[in-house]
Motif scaffolding. Structure first.
Motif, short mmCIF file in Angstrom:
data_model
loop_
_atom_site.label_atom_id
_atom_site.label_comp_id
_atom_site.label_asym_id
_atom_site.label_seq_id
_atom_site.Cartn_x
_atom_site.Cartn_y
_atom_site.Cartn_z
N ASP A 95 0.88 -1.16 0.00
CA ASP A 95 0.00 0.00 0.00
C ASP A 95 0.92 1.22 0.00
N LYS A 114 0.15 4.11 2.31
CA LYS A 114 0.48 3.88 3.73
C LYS A 114 1.95 3.51 3.91
N THR A 118 3.47 0.76 3.29
CA THR A 118 3.49 -0.51 4.01
C THR A 118 3.49 -1.68 3.03
#
Length: 125
Positions: free
Chosen positions: A73, A76, A78
């Protein structure tokens, strides 16, 4: 510099699932290709899976394909690794890695410049 911090490891019985996360901070363009590696005691570090930023192309080691799913992601910052149908032989320390280059040669740890500290996964029979 890129900082990587893994989380989500733990102990699970065979057949169970875990999801690993890797939070990326710092110079995020340095994480063009991100990967998961693992290392069991007495064994070499081996590539588990990788994903390319932009194309989202994914790569898997043969023994993980169909059981593990890598995703990222970018909003994010992440990276994730969903691990299903876990086996005792999946027991290892799992590391997140990043490189500013492409995922070509992703199975070699030498091609990654940034590493997390690792998160332990233990699968019992």
């Amino acid at each position: 510099q890129v900082q990587l911090v893994e989380s989500g490891g733990g102990s699970v019985q065979a057949g169970g699932s875990l999801r690993l996360s890797c939070a990326v901070s710092g110079y995020t363009p340095g994480s063009s290709c991100m990967a998961w590696f693992r290392q069991a005691p007495g064994k070499e570090r081996e590539g588990v899976s990788a994903i390319q930023k932009g194309t989202y192309s994914t790569y898997y080691a043969a023994s993980m394909k169909g059981r593990f799913t890598i995703s990222r992601d970018n909003a994010k910052n992440t990276l994730y690794l969903q691990m299903n149908s876990l086996r005792p032989e999946d027991t290892a320390m799992y590391y997140c890695a990043a490189t500013p280059w492409s995922c070509g040669g992703w199975t070699s740890p030498d091609n990654f410049q940034y590493w997390g500290q690792g998160t332990q996964v233990t699968v019992s029979s």
